[in-house]
Design an enzyme around this catalytic site. Sequence first.
Site, short mmCIF file in Angstrom:
data_model
loop_
_atom_site.label_atom_id
_atom_site.label_comp_id
_atom_site.label_asym_id
_atom_site.label_seq_id
_atom_site.Cartn_x
_atom_site.Cartn_y
_atom_site.Cartn_z
N GLU A 130 0.81 -1.23 0.00
CA GLU A 130 0.00 0.00 0.00
C GLU A 130 0.84 1.28 0.00
OE1 GLU A 130 -2.72 -0.55 3.29
OE2 GLU A 130 -3.51 -2.40 2.45
N ASN A 170 1.99 -5.09 -3.12
CA ASN A 170 0.59 -5.42 -2.83
C ASN A 170 -0.19 -4.14 -2.56
OD1 ASN A 170 -1.42 -7.51 -2.13
ND2 ASN A 170 -1.23 -6.75 -0.03
N ASP A 237 -12.47 -10.53 -0.55
CA ASP A 237 -13.71 -10.70 0.21
C ASP A 237 -14.78 -9.82 -0.44
OD1 ASP A 237 -12.63 -8.28 1.18
OD2 ASP A 237 -12.23 -9.07 3.17
O1 G3I Z 1 -4.42 -7.63 19.04
C1 G3I Z 1 -5.40 -6.73 19.57
C2 G3I Z 1 -6.10 -7.39 20.72
O2 G3I Z 1 -5.19 -7.60 21.75
C3 G3I Z 1 -7.26 -6.49 21.17
O3 G3I Z 1 -8.00 -7.16 22.14
C4 G3I Z 1 -8.18 -6.15 20.00
C5 G3I Z 1 -9.29 -5.20 20.39
O4 G3I Z 1 -9.68 -4.40 19.31
O5 G3I Z 1 -7.40 -5.55 18.99
C6 G3I Z 1 -6.41 -6.43 18.50
O6 G3I Z 1 -5.72 -5.86 17.42
C7 G3I Z 1 -6.44 -5.71 16.23
C8 G3I Z 1 -5.92 -6.68 15.20
O7 G3I Z 1 -6.51 -6.45 13.94
C9 G3I Z 1 -6.18 -8.14 15.56
O8 G3I Z 1 -7.54 -8.39 15.62
C10 G3I Z 1 -6.24 -4.27 15.76
O9 G3I Z 1 -6.86 -3.40 16.66
C11 G3I Z 1 -6.80 -4.10 14.38
O10 G3I Z 1 -6.42 -2.81 13.89
C12 G3I Z 1 -6.23 -5.15 13.44
O11 G3I Z 1 -6.84 -4.96 12.20
C13 G3I Z 1 -6.20 -5.59 11.09
C14 G3I Z 1 -5.81 -4.53 10.07
O12 G3I Z 1 -5.32 -5.13 8.89
C15 G3I Z 1 -4.73 -3.60 10.61
O13 G3I Z 1 -3.52 -4.28 10.75
C16 G3I Z 1 -7.19 -6.58 10.49
O14 G3I Z 1 -7.37 -7.67 11.39
C17 G3I Z 1 -6.66 -7.09 9.15
O15 G3I Z 1 -7.66 -7.84 8.52
C18 G3I Z 1 -6.28 -5.93 8.27
O16 G3I Z 1 -5.75 -6.45 7.06
C19 G3I Z 1 -5.42 -5.47 6.07
C20 G3I Z 1 -4.21 -6.01 5.33
O17 G3I Z 1 -3.17 -6.28 6.24
C21 G3I Z 1 -3.76 -5.03 4.25
N1 G3I Z 1 -4.85 -4.69 3.36
C22 G3I Z 1 -6.09 -4.25 3.99
C23 G3I Z 1 -6.55 -5.24 5.04
C24 G3I Z 1 -7.84 -4.79 5.69
O18 G3I Z 1 -7.66 -3.60 6.41
#
Ligand code: G3I
Length: 312
Positions: A130, A170, A237
């Site tokens: 990105e 990507n 998705d």
């Molecule tokens: O790990 C903490 C956990 O300890 C806490 O209890 C919980 C409460 O909200 O948060 C957890 O962290 C979250 C994590 O996902 C795991 O669930 C973060 O807040 C959240 O920001 C994170 O979101 C991820 C996001 O990327 C940011 O990294 C999504 O799961 C993930 O699907 C998303 O994936 C991205 C790709 O990497 C890149 N392209 C877009 C895609 C969608 O945004």
Amino acid sequence: MRTLRDAAADADVHVGAAVDVDALRTDTDYRQTLAREFDAVTAENAMKWGPLADGERGYDFADADDVVEFADRHDMYVRGHALVWHRMYPEWVRPWTRSAADADRLLRNHIYTVAGRYRGRVDAWDVVNEAVADDGGLRETQWLDALGPEYVDRAFEYAADVSDADLFYNDYGADGLSAKADEVYDLVSDLVARGVPVDGVGLQLHVFDDLVPPADVAANVERLTDLGLDVHVTELDVGIGEAVADREAQAQYYHDVVAAAVDAGADTVVTWGVDDGQSWLPPLGHGEAPLLFDEEFARKPAHGAVVDALSE
Ligand code: G3I
């Protein structure tokens, strides 16, 4: 009913899912579905710098190792995600006032540490994720700030130093034909022309507001493969809501877009999760039930549609 995995093997492509480590550890249905249906995995979060970080400059690979070990046990292709990203990195990596030399050292150490650890076990890396801004040009990040546009070259070069994986750029919103897709095309064309070691492009294909026409995805895949690059659909998705009205329309779109991408030369398709209970989209209001399995791990119409798309 045929599994995705069987259909993918016949079509000579990989079909994968993004993996949530907690679910992998705690949910038997999740593990069984993943191993039975998919032959590829991406760690949804576990290989990002933030989750890997352990104190200042340290690493804890327990979660990422679990994903790779599961993949090894089940003979799965591994997409590593992501070495350089402007999100989900440890706070200590800030501020953005680093000297070029310091930023370069940091970038190199991170890539050497992570990509080096998984040499021979990760098959493809999203090296730079990105980097193109939604309104054009390279996104303002600390890497751009400290190193200029050359940070992209360096990231690929460092990854090539320590990894034998295929190295990918990507991005999202660059799936079909759009101004951003043109920007990504120009970026990777330039990398190829200058001999930077990029092997492929990942088209994320998160679909929840506008439907990306499958024919546009095919045209984009074709022009990218014409550059000699591999193309993977990396984060597919399809949220039910604005983009598609119901599970049947969702299935039709999954069919059409997977068939279009694979016919045009994409050789790996990864959905961004296994089941509807584990998806980033609904909590953000970006549509419902976007994946191939429902919350009980039952196959949805979209599952059969993807099997059909890979079987034709
Ligand atoms: O790990 C903490 C956990 O300890 C806490 O209890 C919980 C409460 O909200 O948060 C957890 O962290 C979250 C994590 O996902 C795991 O669930 C973060 O807040 C959240 O920001 C994170 O979101 C991820 C996001 O990327 C940011 O990294 C999504 O799961 C993930 O699907 C998303 O994936 C991205 C790709 O990497 C890149 N392209 C877009 C895609 C969608 O945004």
